[in-house]
Design an enzyme around this catalytic site. Structure first.
Site, PDB file in Angstrom:
ATOM      1  N   HIS A 366       4.961  -7.671   3.144  1.00 31.08           N
ATOM      2  CA  HIS A 366       4.528  -7.686   1.744  1.00 31.08           C
ATOM      3  C   HIS A 366       3.195  -6.969   1.547  1.00 31.08           C
ATOM      4  CE1 HIS A 366       4.949  -8.789  -2.305  1.00 31.08           C
ATOM      5  NE2 HIS A 366       5.157 -10.094  -2.203  1.00 31.08           N
ATOM      6  N   ASP A 370       6.154  -4.082  -2.214  1.00 34.62           N
ATOM      7  CA  ASP A 370       6.147  -5.068  -3.306  1.00 34.62           C
ATOM      8  C   ASP A 370       7.503  -5.755  -3.405  1.00 34.62           C
ATOM      9  OD1 ASP A 370       3.576  -4.592  -4.069  1.00 34.62           O
ATOM     10  OD2 ASP A 370       4.139  -3.000  -5.495  1.00 34.62           O
TER      11      ASP A 370
END
Lengths: 395, 465
Positions: A366, A370
């Site tokens: 992450h 995204d």
């Protein structure tokens, strides 16, 4: 007399363990005959005899760790094999540990105690004492630094006793490396997993229709993996973040698509890489996977075969997994988990129909990717698989 | 005359060791000494003869005080002329030994008083008054030190003596006053006390042996007092009147107060030493010593090019082994090598009985520097070898860094500790921790076990006390 040396082990591989000697001291050997099996973090290597003759000395016994260029043993060229080991060559006695390649500075008693109790590798500690010797204070500081670094496993405590119905087996180097790298990936990446499911009807129909012709034409079976590799390459082009990696405070975007395909072997999981997958046809991908899989099962994978992947596909479905959360193959930022195809009731056009369904999982870092990118990536893969003509039309 | 690489002025521990090292390194070297014998203060009128007297007097005291305890009977008496002669014989033999060492290392030993006569020139005045001038690339000043005089107490070497005169007193004094409770005063005071003198030590400060660890100094003073030495601390000597038979000293409390008179057969002035740098021709090369006579140095280099200084003539502890280390390092630097002296680890020893020895920092210094430390201490009463020898007084104290366990200082008072401090010098030179010594095997039964037990004490695992 010919020396048997440890060969170069490949990029980023520092050392190897002597897994097996195929010959005893006193045995006749032929030039290029396999003598020693070495295990590295990544692969097994074979070391062959440098000459015809007799194996006269084993320097690095089984289980010992060696560095590239280290002496493993000696072959006396042209000598005849003796029926029993010559008296002058101690065979059975476990060879004394070979001197480390770099002569180590003498270690103070306190430092030896700390190393023995905590597993601290004093050769990695910068010494502040006379001529760079490691002092107790240096060792304590190194321990503190190690404790502060969460990535490193806790110091091994004294080995616990093995009970009657237990076996203690040393982890192979491959297993140790897998363990370490998985944990490093977990500790480094901000890893999470997103799921989707894919209707395999279209791919299965295509495969059923053409599998015989395909095999006849290309000499390999048409599997599902090539579709997924192709689908992933296209999806990676659409969502480049998933094909990127973090380097310090920079991101490195890769415009080549080298897809690691996890392969289970009897020694553990290895991940050989299909290079430049974007340039390959489905047949080319199947051929590449087939060749790598065979090498993996034969223990013949080279380190080069496994380095430099940009994305990984792991198929737990072959073992029956319905759903899983794969762990990243660091420093990559994405890994696709494929699973078992299961007939499930689906609602299509207002009707409940039976469809062969597969859950898909994308674990991603992450820090790089995204949520939107990750979900988009997985939807793209789903779309390509459900409608493989899009791959043809580059849609 | 050919040019020398090095000319050394002074044949003491700094000078003769520098000369030997220079010879070893293939330099053309001369060593100038005007005393007539080599070895300097240390060998001729210092360390060595005092040890001869300390050893002999210690055995005398042992024989008459402790032999009976061990079932040995009989009275031992002193033959002072023989005692003084055996001392002189040893000294002479040792000075000849150094002469041999200089010859062996191809050093030109030049008898006479050396003086710098401008850059690269050293003038030597022989006993007969003739002067020769040596040309040299380098000059090493190794002229040492001399006893510091005390105003109002003029040393006549008859009734008022300094450390030199105290080694040749022709009779056993009934009473002696030692001015100065430093190492030299306490050693020589001990000699004459053992031989029969009533000894009083007068010291300006309110403690003995400044520089010694405080706890150790207190223990030391208590033991000396028990042996019969009287101490008048915080007292200054304002005057002395010597007669044919004795000396009358006038004393005053250092803080001010009523004067008193103290009479003694002999007075020993031992308030310290000062560098011996007068008349050296320093002005010819532009060297200006400080007001106490010390010549400053940077890695033994003085302010004048090609002029170097070692030992007592420059800063640092005024000890023979420090001068020796200086001399070696200085010559190595001259020869382009990496000479170095670790001044933090120069050991000190007091050769009384019991001996006192230390190296590194003491507790007061560590506290002042704000360094957190741990202490390990072991008494000689708990050491088997010391016990069977009836030598149970004293202790070993090890101070180590609270975090790293590195040994920072070691302070010992007890039998033969001067011989044992070297173990800790080596350990500390290698940045050892207390644990390193604690985990090193020591022979049993020896006094050296106390050193290990004290090291164990730093981390709380002393086993034999």
């Amino acid at each position: 007399m010919a020396d048997i040396m440890t060969p170069a082990l490949g990029e980023s591989v520092a050392e190897a363990t002597v897994a097996r000697w195929t010959k005893k001291v006193g045995d006749a050997v032929k030039r290029d005959e396999m003598l020693i099996e070495l295990e590295t973090d990544k692969v097994s290597l074979e070391v062959v005899s440098p000459a015809d003759g007799v194996l006269t000395e084993i320097v690095a016994a089984e289980g010992e760790t060696v560095l590239p260029g280290a002496l493993l043993g000696r072959v006396t060229a042209g000598a005849a094999a003796s029926p029993s080991a010559p008296a002058s060559a101690p065979v059975a006695a476990p060879a004394p540990a070979p001197a480390p390649v770099a002569a180590a500075a003498p270690v103070a008693p306190s430092v030896r105690r700390i190393a023995a109790e905590t597993g601290l590798d004093t050769s990695t500690v910068a010494g502040s004492g006379k001529d760079g010797r490691v002092t107790k204070g240096d060792a304590l500081a190194a321990l503190e630094a190690r404790a502060a670094a969460p990535a490193v496993a806790a110091a091994p405590s004294a080995p616990r006793p093995v009970h009657e119905r237990e076996d203690r087996v040393k982890m192979t180097r491959l297993r140790q490396t897998i363990a370490r790298r998985l944990k490093e990936a977990q500790n480094t990446a901000a890893m999470l997993t997103t799921f989707n499911e894919v209707d395999m009807s279209a791919v299965m129909a295509l495969r059923n229709q053409y599998k015989d012709v395909f095999e006849k034409r290309h000499g390999v079976k048409l599997g599902f993996m090539s579709f997924f590799v192709k689908a992933c390459v296209e999806a990676l082009k659409d969502v480049p973040d998933v094909n990127a990696e973090i380097d310090g405070t920079d991101l490195i975007y890769k415009n080549h698509y080298d897809i690691g395909v996890a392969v289970g072997t009897d020694k553990g999981l290895v991940v050989p890489v299909v290079r430049d997958a974007e340039t390959l046809s489905l047949a080319g991908i199947e051929k590449a996977i087939g060749a790598l899989g065979k090498k993996a099962r034969d223990g013949q994978l080279s380190i080069d075969d496994m380095q430099g992947g940009t994305f990984t596909i792991s198929n737990g479905g072959v073992y029956g997994s319905l759903m899983s959360t794969p762990i990243l193959n660091a420093p990559q930022s994405g890994i696709l988990g494929m699973h078992k195809i299961q007939d499930r009731p689906m609602v299509v056009g207002g009707q409940i129909v039976v469809r062969p369904m597969m859950y898909l999982a994308l674990s991603y870092d992450h820090r790089v990717v995204d949520g939107q990118g990750a979900v988009t990536f997985l939807v793209k893969v789903k779309d390509y698989i459900e409608d493989p003509q899009r791959l043809l039309l580059d849609l | 005359m050919a040019q020398y690489d090095v000319v050394i002025i002074g044949g003491g521990p700094g000078g003769y060791n520098a000369a030997i090292r220079a010879g070893q390194l293939g330099l053309k070297v001369a060593c100038i000494e005007g005393r007539g014998t080599l070895g300097g203060t240390c060998l001729n009128v210092g360390c060595i003869p005092s040890k001869a007297m300390l050893h002999a007097s210690e055995l005398y005291e042992l024989a008459n005080k402790d032999f009976a305890k061990m079932g040995l009977e009989g009275k031992v008496t002193v033959n002072l002329p023989v005692m003084l002669q055996q001392k002189a014989d040893s000294v002479l033999a040792l000075t000849k030994g150094i002469e041999f060492l200089l010859k062996k290392n191809k050093v030109d030993y030049i008898k006479g008083w050396g003086r710098i006569a401008g850059p690269g020139k050293v003038a030597v005045k022989a006993e007969d008054g003739t002067e020769t001038v040596l040309d040299t690339l380098n000059i090493i000043i190794a002229t040492g030190s001399e006893p510091t005089p005390l105003p109002g107490v003029d040393v006549d070497q008859k009734r008022i003596v300094d450390s030199t005169g105290a080694l040749v007193i022709p009779e056993i004094p009934k009473s002696m006053v030692v001015i100065g409770a430093g190492i030299i005063g306490l050693e020589l005071g001990s000699v004459w006390r053992r031989l029969g003198a009533e000894v009083t030590v007068v010291e300006y400060l309110d403690r003995i042996t400044p520089g010694m660890d405080g706890e150790t100094a207190k223990t030391f003073q208590r033991i000396l007092t028990k042996q019969g030495v009287k101490f008048k601390l915080g007292t200054k000597v304002t005057g002395a009147k010597a007669s044919k038979t004795g000396v009358a000293l006038t004393l005053e409390p250092a803080a001010g107060g009523d004067a008193e008179t103290l009479n003694a057969d002999y007075v020993l002035v031992a308030i310290g030493r000062r560098p011996y740098t007068d008349g050296l021709g320093l002005e010819t090369v532009g060297i200006v010593p400080d007001k106490r006579g010390f010549i400053a140095n940077d890695h033994f280099k003085t302010s004048a090019p090609g002029v170097w200084v070692v030992g007592d003539a420059t800063y640092g502890p005024m000890l023979a082994h420090k001068a020796e280390d200086d001399g070696v390092a200085c010559v190595e630097l001259i020869a382009g090598k990496a000479g170095h002296v670790n001044y933090d680890l120069v050991p000190s020893v007091v050769y009384t009985f019991p001996e006192v020895a230390w190296v590194g920092k003491n507790e007061e210094e560590l506290k002042a520097a704000g360094i957190a430390y741990k202490t390990g201490k072991f008494p000689f009463t708990a050491n088997s070898r010391a016990k069977v020898n009836h030598e149970g007084e004293g202790f070993v104290k090890v101070l180590a860094d609270a975090t790293t366990d590195q040994i920072l200082g070691v302070h010992m008072i007890g039998p033969q500790v001067g011989e044992m401090i070297g173990e800790y010098c080596v350990a500390m030179e290698f940045s050892a921790s207390s644990e390193d010594v604690a985990r090193t095997s020591h022979p049993h039964p020896t006094r050296s076990e106390a050193l290990r037990q004290a090291a164990m004490g730093v981390e709380g695992w002393t086993m034999q006390a």
